[in-house]
Design an enzyme around this catalytic site. Sequence first.
Site, PDB file in Angstrom:
ATOM      1  N   HIS A 123      16.212  36.588  69.074  1.00 19.00           N
ATOM      2  CA  HIS A 123      17.180  36.386  68.000  1.00 19.00           C
ATOM      3  C   HIS A 123      16.527  36.529  66.627  1.00 19.00           C
ATOM      4  CE1 HIS A 123      20.147  34.066  70.770  1.00 19.00           C
ATOM      5  NE2 HIS A 123      20.480  35.324  70.654  1.00 19.00           N
ATOM      6  N   ARG A 138      29.406  48.167  73.188  1.00 13.94           N
ATOM      7  CA  ARG A 138      29.252  47.228  74.307  1.00 13.94           C
ATOM      8  C   ARG A 138      30.598  46.529  74.529  1.00 13.94           C
ATOM      9  NH1 ARG A 138      24.686  46.090  70.850  1.00 13.94           N
ATOM     10  NH2 ARG A 138      22.702  46.705  71.800  1.00 13.94           N
ATOM     11  N   ARG A 180      30.388  52.125  76.406  1.00 15.55           N
ATOM     12  CA  ARG A 180      29.684  51.783  77.641  1.00 15.55           C
ATOM     13  C   ARG A 180      30.589  50.897  78.482  1.00 15.55           C
ATOM     14  NH1 ARG A 180      24.286  48.264  77.340  1.00 15.55           N
ATOM     15  NH2 ARG A 180      25.805  46.602  77.026  1.00 15.55           N
ATOM     16  N   GLU A 186      18.397  53.738  81.984  1.00 18.89           N
ATOM     17  CA  GLU A 186      17.648  52.500  81.764  1.00 18.89           C
ATOM     18  C   GLU A 186      16.919  52.070  83.034  1.00 18.89           C
ATOM     19  OE1 GLU A 186      20.635  49.701  80.478  1.00 18.89           O
ATOM     20  OE2 GLU A 186      22.098  50.644  81.789  1.00 18.89           O
ATOM     21  N   ASN A 189      15.569  49.157  75.869  1.00 16.09           N
ATOM     22  CA  ASN A 189      15.268  47.751  76.149  1.00 16.09           C
ATOM     23  C   ASN A 189      15.099  47.527  77.655  1.00 16.09           C
ATOM     24  OD1 ASN A 189      15.735  47.558  73.426  1.00 16.09           O
ATOM     25  ND2 ASN A 189      17.632  46.400  73.598  1.00 16.09           N
ATOM     26  N   ASP A 190      16.113  47.903  78.429  1.00 10.26           N
ATOM     27  CA  ASP A 190      16.022  47.730  79.876  1.00 10.26           C
ATOM     28  C   ASP A 190      15.029  48.713  80.496  1.00 10.26           C
ATOM     29  OD1 ASP A 190      17.484  45.520  80.708  1.00 10.26           O
ATOM     30  OD2 ASP A 190      19.391  46.585  80.636  1.00 10.26           O
ATOM     31  N   ARG A 203      12.309  41.225  79.772  1.00  8.04           N
ATOM     32  CA  ARG A 203      12.408  41.466  78.340  1.00  8.04           C
ATOM     33  C   ARG A 203      12.594  40.191  77.528  1.00  8.04           C
ATOM     34  NH1 ARG A 203      18.332  44.352  77.774  1.00  8.04           N
ATOM     35  NH2 ARG A 203      18.203  43.652  75.622  1.00  8.04           N
ATOM     36  N   CYS A 257      19.802  54.614  72.474  1.00  5.07           N
ATOM     37  CA  CYS A 257      20.652  53.569  71.899  1.00  5.07           C
ATOM     38  C   CYS A 257      20.021  52.187  72.010  1.00  5.07           C
ATOM     39  CB  CYS A 257      22.033  53.561  72.555  1.00  5.07           C
ATOM     40  SG  CYS A 257      22.019  53.194  74.318  1.00  5.07           S
TER      41      CYS A 257
END
Length: 552
Positions: free
Chosen positions: A186, A288, A324, A415, A438-439, A449, A486
């Site tokens: 965060h 998302r 997505r 991913e 990220n994934d 992660r 992305c």
Amino acid sequence: MTATEMTGIGVSPGTAAAPVARLAPPPAVPADTGPEPDTDAALTKARNALEAVAADLDARAARADGPTAAILSAQAMMPRDSALADKIAAALGDGRSTPHAIAEAFAFFRSALEAAGGYLAERAADLDDLRDRTIAVLLGLPMPGLPDPGHRFVLVARDLAPADTAALDPAKVAAIITEQGGPTSHTAILAKSMGLPAVVACPAAAALADGTEVLVDGGTGLVVPDPEPGRVRRVLDAEARRAAALAASRGPGRTADGHAVQLLVNLGSQADLAAAAAVDSEGVGLFRTEFLFLDRETAPTVDEQIEAYGQVFAAFSGRKVVVRTLDAGADKPLPFVDHGDEPNPALGVRGIRLARTEAGAALLDDQLTAISAAAAKHTADVWVMAPMVATPGEAAAFADQCRAHGLATAGTMIEVPAAALRASRVLDGCDFASLGTNDLGQYTLAADRMNGALAELLDPWQPALLDLVSLAAEAGREAEKPVGVCGEAASDPLLACVLVGLGVTSLSMAPSAVAAVRAELSTRTLADCAGMAAEALHANEGSEARLAVAAY
């Protein structure tokens, strides 16, 4: 790098120099005094403290907007969870004092969320702050506020909770350094949205004392204590030029020699829609849709979805919107779907795999029906992609299903390493691909992660991850199909140039990052980007790749 210099992970670009001011630690939990004389009264006090914390977070969320408001609103739900109060009651019954009962209850749920991984683990670190705030309210003690030394400062902390990060004043705080955290924490998300240079996962920062002058580079992750004045001047002059370039940044993405790179924004909730649409971008590269499904007891109806998607398509009229489909299941459980019991949710039935179940198949069919109906009413260029695709067969089957619903442009998220390794076959059956770094990073390096202890493996500059990006981009070139990025990697201006050098055709990022990426790209030719990519691929570690490219 000199012996005194420190490195972490740069998560929000920019440079700054100012004295350190450390965030004070929260009040300590007092020694356990044993059983409470009246456990019912003690439980009431604990409940009141929890509600006071939740109300404070609600108030902070109401004063915020964008990702800050969404994160604080999600946090406010945690103290109100009845299961937390039940655990406190059980600990009181076992003879704990009230502060220790609260700490024990939070520790139980923290462990459970960490074990779950993924989306749920993202919330685990925040429980420490909620515990501290609840105990402080219970004891009538103030939580330490942000430091205010009377001048601009670099905030240094072990970690930052969303409530603290949201309260930062960019006029006072020059940059952020945390000893813990990761690239998707965060702190990283909020610092980037506020435009504050930030370095996380810098354990050596524990040695920085209040008042120490530091130079912070939020792009490379470099922290320099007591820098030479000449070096500071050069860095701040460069930062001023960067700021001027940002202010002048307009129009489509282009390299210095005119190579087009589509610049898009990521969109995660209706609350972010107005701000995202106002950014000078070419559309949405990642919409998302989970916000419609999570935290509710029943699935949204087709009509509800049509309304929600239509609002996004209207806001981005005439621009591209990549939707997505639902990325839920296992680590993002839906109350209205029986997910069963999975020992390893991160490798479980999630994303497109949910459609293997009867309930998941119905959810996907309804979602595609709604996307198609909403798209028909608006002029946005609507593309659709599926998450967690692993095989060419999954990609082709999803594309066929999209076309059966009247959706002409269907693609896949890459991913899962298998999809990157077989990207040419995956692209045979669909129209485009988008790399979720990220994934893809966590699966490539086998590192959760959300595990701050593995932050160096989760660095998007890791050469192994960039190797897979290169494979997928090359497959796209050969098939003459677009391959974009992305994930968070696209938000880093220098790394964005590396990605373009690897061959990606579009970059989708946090709205606040678009101007910086556009400005950086405009200073590099395509050949420069290719050279930067070569430097990164030749490195052995993520930190080495970042420094090599910065020096290129």
